[in-house]
Design an enzyme around this catalytic site. Structure first.
Site, PDB file in Angstrom:
ATOM      1  N   CYS A  17       0.140   3.018  12.397  1.00 14.87           N
ATOM      2  CA  CYS A  17      -0.538   3.631  11.240  1.00 14.87           C
ATOM      3  C   CYS A  17      -1.850   2.909  10.925  1.00 14.87           C
ATOM      4  O   CYS A  17      -2.864   3.530  10.623  1.00 14.87           O
ATOM      5  CB  CYS A  17       0.327   3.552   9.992  1.00 14.87           C
ATOM      6  SG  CYS A  17       2.015   4.090  10.223  1.00 14.87           S
ATOM      7  N   ASP A  18      -1.821   1.586  10.931  1.00 12.79           N
ATOM      8  CA  ASP A  18      -2.935   0.826  10.355  1.00 12.79           C
ATOM      9  C   ASP A  18      -3.766   0.023  11.355  1.00 12.79           C
ATOM     10  O   ASP A  18      -4.777  -0.566  10.977  1.00 12.79           O
ATOM     11  CB  ASP A  18      -2.376  -0.146   9.293  1.00 12.79           C
ATOM     12  CG  ASP A  18      -1.774   0.604   8.104  1.00 12.79           C
ATOM     13  OD1 ASP A  18      -2.022   1.816   8.000  1.00 12.79           O
ATOM     14  OD2 ASP A  18      -1.076  -0.010   7.297  1.00 12.79           O
ATOM     15  N   CYS A  22       3.326  -1.178   9.841  1.00 14.20           N
ATOM     16  CA  CYS A  22       3.141  -0.081  10.793  1.00 14.20           C
ATOM     17  C   CYS A  22       1.829  -0.241  11.552  1.00 14.20           C
ATOM     18  O   CYS A  22       0.761   0.134  11.060  1.00 14.20           O
ATOM     19  CB  CYS A  22       3.176   1.255  10.050  1.00 14.20           C
ATOM     20  SG  CYS A  22       3.058   2.680  11.146  1.00 14.20           S
TER      21      CYS A  22
HETATM   22  C1  LIG Z   1       3.141  -0.232   4.206  1.00 15.00           C
HETATM   23  C2  LIG Z   1       3.467   1.043   4.963  1.00 15.00           C
HETATM   24  C3  LIG Z   1       2.427   1.821   5.451  1.00 15.00           C
HETATM   25  C4  LIG Z   1       2.705   2.975   6.161  1.00 15.00           C
HETATM   26  N1  LIG Z   1       1.656   3.735   6.584  1.00 15.00           N
HETATM   27  C5  LIG Z   1       1.908   4.890   7.237  1.00 15.00           C
HETATM   28  C6  LIG Z   1       0.832   5.731   7.656  1.00 15.00           C
HETATM   29  O1  LIG Z   1      -0.353   5.414   7.449  1.00 15.00           O
HETATM   30  N2  LIG Z   1       1.152   6.867   8.317  1.00 15.00           N
HETATM   31  C7  LIG Z   1       2.460   7.230   8.597  1.00 15.00           C
HETATM   32  O2  LIG Z   1       2.678   8.284   9.202  1.00 15.00           O
HETATM   33  N3  LIG Z   1       3.475   6.462   8.207  1.00 15.00           N
HETATM   34  C8  LIG Z   1       3.245   5.304   7.538  1.00 15.00           C
HETATM   35  N4  LIG Z   1       4.280   4.516   7.164  1.00 15.00           N
HETATM   36  C9  LIG Z   1       5.663   4.955   7.483  1.00 15.00           C
HETATM   37  C10 LIG Z   1       6.084   6.080   6.531  1.00 15.00           C
HETATM   38  O3  LIG Z   1       5.829   5.662   5.205  1.00 15.00           O
HETATM   39  C11 LIG Z   1       7.559   6.412   6.707  1.00 15.00           C
HETATM   40  O4  LIG Z   1       7.828   6.729   8.062  1.00 15.00           O
HETATM   41  C12 LIG Z   1       7.932   7.616   5.837  1.00 15.00           C
HETATM   42  O5  LIG Z   1       7.608   7.374   4.479  1.00 15.00           O
HETATM   43  C13 LIG Z   1       9.417   7.928   5.936  1.00 15.00           C
HETATM   44  O6  LIG Z   1       9.669   9.035   5.124  1.00 15.00           O
HETATM   45  P1  LIG Z   1      11.119   9.363   4.569  1.00 15.00           P
HETATM   46  O7  LIG Z   1      10.953  10.556   3.711  1.00 15.00           O
HETATM   47  O8  LIG Z   1      12.080   9.424   5.679  1.00 15.00           O
HETATM   48  O9  LIG Z   1      11.551   8.097   3.706  1.00 15.00           O
HETATM   49  P2  LIG Z   1      10.843   7.209   2.588  1.00 15.00           P
HETATM   50  O10 LIG Z   1       9.383   7.390   2.528  1.00 15.00           O
HETATM   51  O11 LIG Z   1      11.384   5.853   2.842  1.00 15.00           O
HETATM   52  O12 LIG Z   1      11.459   7.799   1.234  1.00 15.00           O
HETATM   53  C14 LIG Z   1      12.812   7.618   0.934  1.00 15.00           C
HETATM   54  C15 LIG Z   1      13.109   8.241  -0.411  1.00 15.00           C
HETATM   55  O13 LIG Z   1      14.518   8.158  -0.636  1.00 15.00           O
HETATM   56  C16 LIG Z   1      14.768   7.679  -1.959  1.00 15.00           C
HETATM   57  N5  LIG Z   1      16.091   7.045  -1.957  1.00 15.00           N
HETATM   58  C17 LIG Z   1      16.498   5.940  -1.279  1.00 15.00           C
HETATM   59  N6  LIG Z   1      17.794   5.677  -1.566  1.00 15.00           N
HETATM   60  C18 LIG Z   1      18.191   6.638  -2.446  1.00 15.00           C
HETATM   61  C19 LIG Z   1      19.419   6.909  -3.120  1.00 15.00           C
HETATM   62  N7  LIG Z   1      20.521   6.155  -2.963  1.00 15.00           N
HETATM   63  N8  LIG Z   1      19.454   7.958  -3.966  1.00 15.00           N
HETATM   64  C20 LIG Z   1      18.385   8.771  -4.133  1.00 15.00           C
HETATM   65  N9  LIG Z   1      17.206   8.569  -3.482  1.00 15.00           N
HETATM   66  C21 LIG Z   1      17.108   7.504  -2.679  1.00 15.00           C
HETATM   67  C22 LIG Z   1      13.602   6.773  -2.273  1.00 15.00           C
HETATM   68  O14 LIG Z   1      13.455   6.664  -3.675  1.00 15.00           O
HETATM   69  C23 LIG Z   1      12.459   7.540  -1.609  1.00 15.00           C
HETATM   70  O15 LIG Z   1      11.989   8.517  -2.495  1.00 15.00           O
HETATM   71  C24 LIG Z   1       4.044   3.358   6.429  1.00 15.00           C
HETATM   72  C25 LIG Z   1       5.096   2.580   5.950  1.00 15.00           C
HETATM   73  C26 LIG Z   1       4.814   1.421   5.205  1.00 15.00           C
HETATM   74  C27 LIG Z   1       5.959   0.598   4.683  1.00 15.00           C
END
Ligand SMILES: Cc1cc2nc3c(=O)[nH]c(=O)nc-3n(C[C@H](O)[C@H](O)[C@H](O)COP(=O)(O)OP(=O)(O)OC[C@H]3O[C@@H](n4cnc5c(N)ncnc54)[C@H](O)[C@@H]3O)c2cc1C
Length: 311
Positions: free
Chosen positions: A138-139, A135
């Site tokens: 983000c970073d 990202c």
């Molecule tokens: C290295 C890295 C750094 C980042 N840094 C930033 C930052 O500094 N600032 C920022 O705003 N964003 C950042 N992001 C992006 C941010 O992390 C994502 O946009 C955000 O986490 C998405 O949130 P979400 O809740 O949609 O999904 P996710 O965070 O992907 O969470 C998905 C959840 O669903 C669960 N899940 C998946 N499949 C299943 C299933 N079949 N059954 C039950 N549960 C399931 C997983 O266990 C998890 O708990 C970063 C991403 C990465 C990879």
């Protein structure tokens, strides 16, 4: 819970799922979260987050732990496990956890996020979140005047390289093909930039570091096999994302990439099933946008339950 039927099950415990849980539990809906394999989601694998409003700088795992405690405080129930199948063809909806446990709910929020594609080479896991990230928005600000590498050749890689120019002129792009696949305009912006060095037909085959942070990569030419060592303070992998929609994609509408289709903010094509966060949003991919979608999904679920006289 009435006759073992939950009012709302939230699938996924990242920013989208936990925010939905905070809203739903404060609305007295008593939501249940299925955690998935990665409780806390993608931010559990990064270090500092500096774009979460109200926190100048906070470790990703700390931020996610705060959200989890917040949801727990207002009564959210957490169930460990992974949703492996669903039945949305009749109401109440059924979901299967870990191929065995059956749960039923009047409404569902899918917040299963996405998994960034990785190169799967040595050192990548070690330095993931320690200079190796996905990202730039983000970073990028962590790398003023530093050497950064972007891996990829599509629109995201071009956007990342252009964004990183705000902070540094030491940018290298490594792309596995002999030409970028990004839109023409975006490519030209990068190709014509004298500060961006481009290696085509090449990929990263190893990440190196000092245990705490990445310090460089080994790059291998795809045709000649020739290798080169490149120093790097940050490496941005921009080779795509896989939405975690496998258990749902034969039951609700998804786009070609597998991201869940929504209409009217958070609604899927099945009434009573909502989606929030990276599992449908391939454009913004931020914690705060996912959290805001989680909020909207909870409000939409609440309205649905109320309109159907369930609450
Ligand atoms: C290295 C890295 C750094 C980042 N840094 C930033 C930052 O500094 N600032 C920022 O705003 N964003 C950042 N992001 C992006 C941010 O992390 C994502 O946009 C955000 O986490 C998405 O949130 P979400 O809740 O949609 O999904 P996710 O965070 O992907 O969470 C998905 C959840 O669903 C669960 N899940 C998946 N499949 C299943 C299933 N079949 N059954 C039950 N549960 C399931 C997983 O266990 C998890 O708990 C970063 C991403 C990465 C990879």
């Amino acid at each position: 819970m009435e006759n073992n039927i939950h009012k709302l099950i939230i699938i996924g415990s990242g920013p989208a799922g936990l925010t939905a849980a905070i809203y739903a539990s404060r609305a007295n809906i008593k939501p249940v979260i299925i955690d998935g394999n990665e409780p806390g989601g993608q931010l559990m694998f990064t270090s500092y987050v500096e774009n979460w409003p109200g926190e100048k700088s906070i470790l990703g795992p700390q931020l996610m732990n705060n959200m989890r405690e917040h949801a727990k405080h207002f009564g959210t129930e957490f169930i460990a496990g992974v949703v492996t199948d669903v039945d949305f063809s009749q109401k109440p909806f059924s979901i299967t956890v870990n191929d065995k446990k059956q749960l039923q709910a009047h409404s569902i929020i899918i917040a299963t996020g996405a998994t960034p594609k990785r190169l799967n080479v040595p050192g990548e896991d070690t330095y993931w979140g320690k200079g190796v990230t996905t990202c730039a928005v983000c970073d990028g600000a962590f790398y003023p005047d530093k050497k950064v590498i972007v891996v990829g050749g599509g629109d995201t890689a071009m956007e990342d390289a252009s964004f990183l120019k705000k902070f540094t002129n030491k940018i290298t792009i490594i792309h596995i093909l002999d030409a970028f696949t990004a839109s023409h305009a975006m490519q030209q912006r990068v190709i014509n930039d004298p500060d961006i060095t481009i290696y085509y037909n090449s990929t990263v085959t190893e990440f190196h570091g000092d245990k705490n942070h990445v310090t460089g990569v080994t790059m291998t030419h795809q045709k000649t096999g020739e290798t080169m060592q490149l120093d790097a303070d940050g490496v941005f992998i921009a080779i795509g994302l896989n939405p975690n929609s496998d258990p749902f994609k034969h039951h609700i509408n998804c786009n070609k990439g597998g991201f869940i289709d929504i209409t009217n903010q958070t609604r899927t094509n099945i009434e009573g099933v909502f989606a929030a966060g990276d599992v449908h949003d391939y454009r913004y991919r931020q914690a705060v946008t996912s959290a805001s979608a989680g909020c909207m999904a909870a409000l939409d679920a609440e309205r649905y339950l109320s309109e159907n006289n369930i609450i």
